[in-house]
Design an enzyme around this catalytic site. Structure first.
Site, PDB file in Angstrom:
ATOM      1  CG  HIS A 171      -2.021  -0.964   1.202  1.00 13.46           C
ATOM      2  ND1 HIS A 171      -2.972  -0.950   0.216  1.00 13.46           N
ATOM      3  CD2 HIS A 171      -2.371  -1.985   2.049  1.00 13.46           C
ATOM      4  CE1 HIS A 171      -3.858  -1.912   0.440  1.00 13.46           C
ATOM      5  NE2 HIS A 171      -3.509  -2.559   1.541  1.00 13.46           N
ATOM      6  CB  CYS A 224      -2.269   3.769  -3.753  1.00 12.11           C
ATOM      7  SG  CYS A 224      -3.584   2.681  -4.281  1.00 12.11           S
TER       8      CYS A 224
END
Length: 268
Positions: free
Chosen positions: A84, A127
Site C-alpha cells: 500500500h 497507490c
C-alpha cells in the site's frame, strides 16, 4: 578465474497490515505474494542475486536499504516494492509510511559509495493517491496527493530510475491474479523486451498497462498509467543477460529468502 559479482535485486512485498496496537487498518493485498515470487525467480534466471522479503515494517524496510550499502554489487541494483502507499511513500506492514526520499537518501553517492557509479532501478507497485479509492481490488489507502509531490523527484540520486505503477494522485489496481503493472513487468522480463534499453522497456510497459489493461466489475473500464522518472545520463540494459538465461531449476545461489520470510507483520 574468479566469478564476476552478480547484480543484486531487493524485492519487498507487504500483503498483511496491522498497526502497532494490533488493529488491522488496511485490507490484505491478495495476489501480491505470488507475483513477487515469480519476479524473484525471473530475476534469478537473469543472473541477479535476489533478496525477497515479506511483510516488513517501515523501519525494517529502511534498514534493508541501509544494509545494501555494505553489500558487494555487480553492474546494477534493482529494487521492487509492492505495498500500500501514498504519494511519495510506501507503507510498511505496520501501516507506517516510509518516504521514498528517505530510501534515495540512503542510497545516495555520499551515503552509499559502493552504488555511486552503478545504475539503480526501482519499480514501485503502490497507490499514489485516492482517485480510485472504492474498488474491491483497488489499493485505496492514501489521502489526497501533496501539493508539492513533484519535489519527491528532486530527491532521486544520480544514476537512478524509478517506475511507478500509476501517475501521481491515482490508485494502483491489484486483484488475486496480480497487479496490472507487475504482471506487465513479468511479461517483459520473460520476453524479448528484456533486451531493450531501460527507457524503451519502460515505454513498452506504459503501453501494455495503459492500453492493454482495464479494471472490471464495479470499476469496469477504469485505466491505469505508469510513470517513469529517470536521471540516468545514458542508456542502460539491466535485464539483457550476456548469455542464456539460467535454468529455472538452478538458481545458482540467486535467492536469499529462507530465513527472511515471515507470515505475520511485526510491530515496530
Amino acid at each position: 578465474m574468479s566469478r564476476p559479482r552478480q547484480s543484486r535485486a531487493l524485492i519487498i512485498v507487504n500483503t498483511d497490515f496491522c498497526s502497532s496496537d494490533g488493529d488491522v487498518g488496511l485490507r490484505p493485498r491478495r495476489g501480491a505474494r505470488r507475483e513477487a515470487e515469480k519476479l524473484s525467480r525471473v530475476l534469478a534466471q537473469l543472473s541477479y542475486r535476489v533478496k525477497l522479503l515479506h511483510n516488513r515494517t517501515a523501519k525494517e524496510m529502511e534498514v534493508l536499504y541501509q544494509q545494501e550499502c555494505s553489500r558487494e554489487h555487480g553492474d546494477y541494483f534493482v529494487s521492487i516494492i509492492s505495498s500500500h502507499g501514498e504519494e511519495g511513500a510506501v507503507l510498511g506492514c505496520d501501516c507506517r509510511p516510509l518516504r521514498l526520499s528517505r530510501i534515495f537518501h540512503i542510497l545516495s553517492a555520499q551515503n552509499c559509495p559502493v552504488l555511486a557509479e552503478r545504475p539503480k532501478v526501482f519499480f514501485i507497485q503502490a497507490c499514489r493517491g485516492a482517485a480510485l479509492d472504492q474498488g474491491v481490488f483497488v489499493e485505496t489507502d492514501s489521502g489526497q496527493p501533496e501539493p508539492d509531490s513533484f519535489s519527491e523527484y528532486l530527491h532521486i540520486p544520480p544514476n537512478t530510475a524509478v517506475m511507478f505503477a500509476c501517475s501521481p494522485g491515482y490508485g494502483a489496481f491489484l486483484n488475486p491474479a496480480g497487479s496490472m503493472f507487475l504482471q506487465a513487468l513479468l511479461a517483459a522480463l520473460a520476453g524479448e523486451e528484456r533486451s531493450l534499453a531501460l527507457s524503451r522497456m519502460a515505454t513498452r510497459l506504459n503501453a501494455a498497462v495503459a492500453l492493454g489493461c482495464q479494471a472490471r466489475g464495479a470499476y469496469e473500464g477504469c485505466k491505469q498509467m505508469p510513470c517513469f522518472v529517470t536521471n540516468l545520463p545514458w542508456d542502460v540494459f539491466p535485464f539483457s543477460a550476456a548469455g542464456e538465461a539460467l535454468p529455472s531449476t538452478d538458481m545458482q545461489g540467486g535467492m536469499e529468502e529462507e530465513e527472511e520470510e515471515r507470515q505475520k507483520p511485526a510491530a515496530s
